[in-house]
Design a protein around this motif. Structure first.
Motif, PDB file in Angstrom:
ATOM      1  N   GLN A 121       0.825  -1.206   0.000  1.00  0.00           N
ATOM      2  CA  GLN A 121       0.000   0.000   0.000  1.00  0.00           C
ATOM      3  C   GLN A 121       0.868   1.269   0.000  1.00  0.00           C
ATOM      4  O   GLN A 121       0.711   2.175   0.812  1.00  0.00           O
ATOM      5  CB  GLN A 121      -0.965  -0.018   1.193  1.00  0.00           C
ATOM      6  CG  GLN A 121      -1.932  -1.178   1.133  1.00  0.00           C
ATOM      7  CD  GLN A 121      -2.916  -1.228   2.280  1.00  0.00           C
ATOM      8  OE1 GLN A 121      -3.217  -0.207   2.888  1.00  0.00           O
ATOM      9  NE2 GLN A 121      -3.439  -2.414   2.572  1.00  0.00           N
ATOM     10  N   LEU A 122       1.793   1.297  -0.963  1.00  0.00           N
ATOM     11  CA  LEU A 122       2.683   2.441  -1.150  1.00  0.00           C
ATOM     12  C   LEU A 122       1.882   3.721  -1.338  1.00  0.00           C
ATOM     13  O   LEU A 122       0.932   3.758  -2.123  1.00  0.00           O
ATOM     14  CB  LEU A 122       3.573   2.191  -2.374  1.00  0.00           C
ATOM     15  CG  LEU A 122       4.563   3.286  -2.756  1.00  0.00           C
ATOM     16  CD1 LEU A 122       5.676   3.404  -1.714  1.00  0.00           C
ATOM     17  CD2 LEU A 122       5.166   2.973  -4.140  1.00  0.00           C
ATOM     18  N   GLN A 123       2.280   4.778  -0.608  1.00  0.00           N
ATOM     19  CA  GLN A 123       1.554   6.047  -0.646  1.00  0.00           C
ATOM     20  C   GLN A 123       2.362   7.129  -1.358  1.00  0.00           C
ATOM     21  O   GLN A 123       3.599   7.114  -1.332  1.00  0.00           O
ATOM     22  CB  GLN A 123       1.251   6.519   0.781  1.00  0.00           C
ATOM     23  CG  GLN A 123       0.387   5.552   1.583  1.00  0.00           C
ATOM     24  CD  GLN A 123      -0.976   5.344   0.953  1.00  0.00           C
ATOM     25  OE1 GLN A 123      -1.690   6.305   0.668  1.00  0.00           O
ATOM     26  NE2 GLN A 123      -1.334   4.080   0.713  1.00  0.00           N
ATOM     27  N   PRO A 124       1.681   8.089  -2.006  1.00  0.00           N
ATOM     28  CA  PRO A 124       2.402   9.214  -2.608  1.00  0.00           C
ATOM     29  C   PRO A 124       3.268   9.919  -1.570  1.00  0.00           C
ATOM     30  O   PRO A 124       2.849  10.124  -0.427  1.00  0.00           O
ATOM     31  CB  PRO A 124       1.275  10.140  -3.094  1.00  0.00           C
ATOM     32  CG  PRO A 124       0.097   9.233  -3.290  1.00  0.00           C
ATOM     33  CD  PRO A 124       0.219   8.188  -2.213  1.00  0.00           C
ATOM     34  N   GLY A 125       4.490  10.262  -1.967  1.00  0.00           N
ATOM     35  CA  GLY A 125       5.404  10.957  -1.074  1.00  0.00           C
ATOM     36  C   GLY A 125       6.281  10.040  -0.256  1.00  0.00           C
ATOM     37  O   GLY A 125       7.266  10.504   0.349  1.00  0.00           O
ATOM     38  N   GLU A 126       5.979   8.737  -0.207  1.00  0.00           N
ATOM     39  CA  GLU A 126       6.848   7.814   0.517  1.00  0.00           C
ATOM     40  C   GLU A 126       8.104   7.530  -0.307  1.00  0.00           C
ATOM     41  O   GLU A 126       8.144   7.749  -1.518  1.00  0.00           O
ATOM     42  CB  GLU A 126       6.117   6.514   0.829  1.00  0.00           C
ATOM     43  CG  GLU A 126       5.062   6.655   1.905  1.00  0.00           C
ATOM     44  CD  GLU A 126       4.537   5.322   2.395  1.00  0.00           C
ATOM     45  OE1 GLU A 126       4.453   5.142   3.627  1.00  0.00           O
ATOM     46  OE2 GLU A 126       4.183   4.461   1.557  1.00  0.00           O
ATOM     47  N   THR A 127       9.122   7.021   0.378  1.00  0.00           N
ATOM     48  CA  THR A 127      10.384   6.675  -0.277  1.00  0.00           C
ATOM     49  C   THR A 127      10.444   5.175  -0.486  1.00  0.00           C
ATOM     50  O   THR A 127      10.309   4.390   0.460  1.00  0.00           O
ATOM     51  CB  THR A 127      11.587   7.142   0.553  1.00  0.00           C
ATOM     52  OG1 THR A 127      11.567   8.573   0.656  1.00  0.00           O
ATOM     53  CG2 THR A 127      12.888   6.719  -0.103  1.00  0.00           C
TER      54      THR A 127
END
Length: 320
Positions: free
Chosen positions: A134-140
């Motif tokens: 569940q990768l989110q926008p702004g994560e690395t």
């Protein structure tokens, strides 16, 4: 017809003349246009893959081609339809029989070579990053093996999902390919300290790891609290051993992902994912990177290109 075939347990694969196959109940026969190679094909050759078929069998897990016959009870896809299929075996041949319910019709603008390079690599990365982590926008996002078959698609999809992407690969040439796919930062696995480089960039929230071994250990130590580490494969040959107390202290999650497994217990997840990915392809948002295309009579050489890590993205074999 010709096929790159393993005749008996423990035998080496060889280009063999076989009878034209007849599709059974629930199957279609394809005139093969292209077959994508995967690291799992190398493991099947030695019997080390978790889903290695019983010999005799023909190598080649994912294939694209044209439907030319139906088995009993099958009416679709129609004869003449171009499709891609994850069959698990049988793709390194001029013809093959595969489950009809796994056939995915191809967009008009998708070549057989692109289609053969598409399902496993993009499907693995999309399910891993979207459904599992569940990768989110702004994560690395840190992608290990970032110039390989699945790694390169993880870079591409991570950027589409709005992440900051750190690509880790061996050597400047492979890093250049990852940069072209959208990577924001590059780490050379041959010369750089992976943990230190990631820490200098503020740590990572999601790790995509098809490599294992020492690179897993370094990435583990660079992961931020509540980070997610995706275990995709072990191309290094070393399966990491995880200390559960370290997971506890940093509130980390280690998540396994075997794309083919979903076809057995929850196929709708794969179907929905592929529909999204095909839409992205049609819209020009993703494009398979194929570094080598070889003919069937050079299938052994194509697998050696994969084994020796001389490829970037995918290696594809065509019947002609």
């Amino acid at each position: 017809m010709r096929a790159f075939h393993i005749d008996s347990p423990g035998a080496s694969p060889a280009l063999t003349d076989l009878p034209m196959p007849t599709p059974g109940p629930g199957e279609i026969r394809l005139k093969v246009g292209a077959c994508g190679l995967n690291f799992a094909d190398l493991l099947m050759m030695t019997g080390d893959y978790q889903d290695t078929p019983a010999a005799p069998f023909t190598l080649g897990m994912e294939v694209a081609g044209t439907v030319d016959a139906h088995g009993p009870g099958v009416t679709a896809p129609a004869i003449g339809t171009r499709v891609a299929v994850f069959g698990g075996q049988g793709g390194l041949a001029e013809y093959g029989c595969f489950p009809a319910d796994r056939a995915v019709p191809l967009p008009a603008n998708m070549s057989d070579i692109d289609a053969a390079a598409f399902q496993i690599a993009y499907g693995t990365s999309h399910l891993a990053l979207d459904h599992k982590a569940q990768l989110q926008p702004g994560e690395t996002l840190l992608v290990l093996g970032a110039a390989g078959g699945v790694g390169l698609t993880a870079v591409e999809i991570g950027k589409l999902m709005g992440a900051r992407v750190i690509a880790c690969a061996r050597g400047a040439d492979k890093l250049a390919v990852a940069e072209q796919a959208g990577a924001d930062h590059l780490i050379d696995a041959k010369t750089d300290d992976i943990r230190a480089a990631c820490k200098a960039l503020g740590g990572v929230d999601v790790v995509y790891d098809p490599v294992g071994g020492d690179q897993f250990d370094a990435a583990f130590r660079a992961t931020n609290p509540e980070g997610r580490i995706l275990s995709i494969g072990f191309a290094s040959g070393t399966v990491p051993q995880i200390k559960a107390n370290h997971l506890l202290v940093k509130n980390l999650s280690v998540i396994g992902l075997y794309w083919g497994g979903y076809l057995k217990f929850r196929p709708s997840v794969v179907t929905d994912s592929l529909a999204t990915l095909m839409g992205w392809y049609e819209a020009g948002r993703i494009k398979p990177h194929v570094s080598h295309v070889l003919p069937l009579d050079q299938a052994a050489e194509a697998l050696e290109v994969l084994r020796s890590r001389k490829s970037t993205g995918k290696v594809v074999v065509t019947p002609n």
